[in-house]
Design an enzyme around this catalytic site. Structure first.
Site, PDB file in Angstrom:
ATOM      1  N   ARG A   1       0.877  -1.178   0.000  1.00  0.00           N
ATOM      2  CA  ARG A   1       0.000   0.000   0.000  1.00  0.00           C
ATOM      3  C   ARG A   1       0.909   1.221   0.000  1.00  0.00           C
ATOM      4  NH1 ARG A   1      -5.199   1.541   3.659  1.00  0.00           N
ATOM      5  NH2 ARG A   1      -6.067   0.163   2.087  1.00  0.00           N
TER       6      ARG A   1
ATOM      7  N   HIS B   1      -7.531   0.768  -6.176  1.00  0.00           N
ATOM      8  CA  HIS B   1      -7.707  -0.068  -4.983  1.00  0.00           C
ATOM      9  C   HIS B   1      -8.444  -1.353  -5.420  1.00  0.00           C
ATOM     10  CE1 HIS B   1      -7.864  -1.210  -0.920  1.00  0.00           C
ATOM     11  NE2 HIS B   1      -8.691  -0.333  -0.406  1.00  0.00           N
TER      12      HIS B   1
ATOM     13  N   GLN C   1     -10.325  -3.904  -2.927  1.00  0.00           N
ATOM     14  CA  GLN C   1     -11.592  -3.411  -2.376  1.00  0.00           C
ATOM     15  C   GLN C   1     -12.719  -3.579  -3.388  1.00  0.00           C
ATOM     16  OE1 GLN C   1     -12.260  -1.798   0.874  1.00  0.00           O
ATOM     17  NE2 GLN C   1     -14.249  -2.448   0.116  1.00  0.00           N
TER      18      GLN C   1
ATOM     19  N   ASP D   1     -17.234   7.408  -1.128  1.00  0.00           N
ATOM     20  CA  ASP D   1     -15.955   7.249  -0.433  1.00  0.00           C
ATOM     21  C   ASP D   1     -15.602   8.622   0.135  1.00  0.00           C
ATOM     22  OD1 ASP D   1     -13.498   6.261   0.445  1.00  0.00           O
ATOM     23  OD2 ASP D   1     -12.515   6.470  -1.508  1.00  0.00           O
TER      24      ASP D   1
ATOM     25  N   CYS E   1     -16.474   1.771   1.305  1.00  0.00           N
ATOM     26  CA  CYS E   1     -15.294   0.933   1.593  1.00  0.00           C
ATOM     27  C   CYS E   1     -14.774   1.148   3.002  1.00  0.00           C
ATOM     28  CB  CYS E   1     -14.204   1.198   0.562  1.00  0.00           C
ATOM     29  SG  CYS E   1     -13.500   2.855   0.634  1.00  0.00           S
TER      30      CYS E   1
ATOM     31  N   ARG F   1     -13.489  -8.354   2.619  1.00  0.00           N
ATOM     32  CA  ARG F   1     -12.068  -8.152   2.267  1.00  0.00           C
ATOM     33  C   ARG F   1     -11.292  -9.419   2.580  1.00  0.00           C
ATOM     34  NH1 ARG F   1     -10.004  -2.990   2.101  1.00  0.00           N
ATOM     35  NH2 ARG F   1      -8.139  -4.021   1.310  1.00  0.00           N
TER      36      ARG F   1
HETATM   37  N1   CP Z   1     -11.160   0.082   2.904  1.00  0.00           N
HETATM   38  C1   CP Z   1      -9.879   0.031   3.278  1.00  0.00           C
HETATM   39  O1   CP Z   1      -8.973  -0.242   2.471  1.00  0.00           O
HETATM   40  O2   CP Z   1      -9.672   0.222   4.608  1.00  0.00           O
HETATM   41  P1   CP Z   1      -8.284   0.448   5.355  1.00  0.00           P
HETATM   42  O3   CP Z   1      -7.714   1.745   4.865  1.00  0.00           O
HETATM   43  O4   CP Z   1      -8.617   0.466   6.806  1.00  0.00           O
HETATM   44  O5   CP Z   1      -7.359  -0.703   5.008  1.00  0.00           O
HETATM   45  N1  NVA Z   2      -9.934   6.845  -1.247  1.00  0.00           N
HETATM   46  C1  NVA Z   2      -9.526   6.413   0.059  1.00  0.00           C
HETATM   47  C2  NVA Z   2      -9.775   4.931   0.236  1.00  0.00           C
HETATM   48  C3  NVA Z   2      -9.468   4.409   1.605  1.00  0.00           C
HETATM   49  C4  NVA Z   2      -9.660   2.934   1.729  1.00  0.00           C
HETATM   50  C5  NVA Z   2      -8.070   6.747   0.287  1.00  0.00           C
HETATM   51  O1  NVA Z   2      -7.246   6.544  -0.614  1.00  0.00           O
HETATM   52  O2  NVA Z   2      -7.744   7.242   1.369  1.00  0.00           O
END
Ligand code: CP
Ligand code: NVA
Length: 309
Positions: free
Chosen positions: A105, A132, A135, A228, A268, A296
């Site tokens: 990530r 992502h 997700q 989101d 999400c 997930r």
């Molecule tokens: N939805 C999601 O990816 O959550 P986190 O940022 O908590 O991993």
């Molecule tokens: N769009 C958000 C998703 C978090 C799971 C971010 O990138 O912070």
């Protein structure tokens, strides 16, 4: 089909591979609920590189590896040498000697592509500024649970910021045959290259991928309404400014009145109540949203088993 492959973007997957992931995820979920062991990755190790925060991703990947008979290592950039400047290409080659798969990530999508290029083991994208995929594959699984296995012909409306989730929804819906429309303010549209790619991908399934500015137009007749955060990780400084720009894009009772009567609302998470979604709507659809969070685990187990198995 997916053995040894990376999972960087849903765009790279065939329709069959998407279906294969969803089918195994359903099977692994059923097995877990029935208490049947499924050690498909016995003795294997996943390295998990995190350069951004996470609750769901970290815990679901780590628990998932354990349930598959393997183990996971949490590797924060605060502790890794990449945090002090060691090149990605060296990190990739070193980790490949120890682990059977790498999950990352991070911010720039190109970093994940570079990691995958230099790594000898499968690399899984656990969120970048662009995409992502884990997700959105999870969301497809959740939609199947609520709306039936046949996704083709459903209508999804995304309302809010054109971000990494929006980009991945375009790819995911294109492969699944879901008609997708995103309503974003002018200047906050999703990535145009992703949009073009998704429109091409959609030719295979007959899905339509549309971008509009009016949230009410998007929500009309929708089977699924999704949103989101308005300020993604890395955009914290813009939060107050974004709150004003995005105010007309809140998922609330008024917006949902436009949707199909059996609409489901997804998020999400993490959610910011009173911003992109009201407390009332989040709690009214809490069953769906927390199933989505649980899924997930099952979806990523399927991804890991198929790529690292
Ligand atoms: N939805 C999601 O990816 O959550 P986190 O940022 O908590 O991993
Ligand atoms: N769009 C958000 C998703 C978090 C799971 C971010 O990138 O912070």
């Amino acid at each position: 089909m997916l053995k040894g492959k990376d999972l960087l973007s849903i765009h790279d997957l065939s329709v069959e591979e998407v279906n294969e992931i969803l089918a195994l995820a359903h099977e692994l979920k059923a097995k877990q609920k029935a208490g049947i062991e499924h050690h498909l990755l016995k003795g294997k190790t996943l390295g998990m590189i995190f350069e951004k925060s996470s609750t769901r991703t970290r815990v679901s990947f780590q628990t998932g590896m354990y349930q598959l008979g393997g183990q996971a290592l949490f590797l924060s950039n605060r502790d890794l040498q990449i945090g002090r400047g060691e090149p990605i290409k060296d990190t990739a080659r070193v980790l490949s000697r120890y682990v059977d798969g790498i999950m990352i990530r991070t911010f720039e999508h190109e970093k994940v592509e570079e990691l995958a290029e230099w790594s000898d083991v499968p690399v899984i994208n656990a969120l970048t500024d662009l995409l992502h995929p884990c997700q959105v594959l999870t969301d497809l699984l959740t939609i199947q649970e609520y709306k039936g296995k046949q996704l083709k012909g459903l209508k999804m409306a995304y309302v809010g910021d054109g971000n990494n989730m929006t980009n991945s929804y375009m790819y995911g819906c294109a492969k699944a045959g879901i008609d997708f429309v995103a309503a974003t303010p002018k200047g906050y549209e999703p990535d145009m290259q992703v949009f073009e790619n998704a429109c091409k991908d959609a030719e295979e399934t007959g899905a339509s991928i549309k971008l509009v500015n009016d949230p009410f137009e998007a929500a009309k007749g929708a089977d699924i309404v999704v949103t989101d955060t308005w300020a993604s990780m890395g955009q914290e400084a813009e939060h107050d400014m974004r709150k004003k720009i995005f105010a007309p894009y809140q998922v609330n009772a008024q917006l949902l009145a436009e949707a199909d009567k059996r609409v489901i609302v997804m998020h999400c998470l993490p959610a910011y109540r009173g911003e992109e979604i009201t407390e009332e709507i989040l709690e009214a659809y809490a069953d769906v949203i927390f199933d989505e969070a649980e899924n997930r685990l099952h979806t990523q187990k399927a991804i890991m088993a198929l790529t690292m198995g």
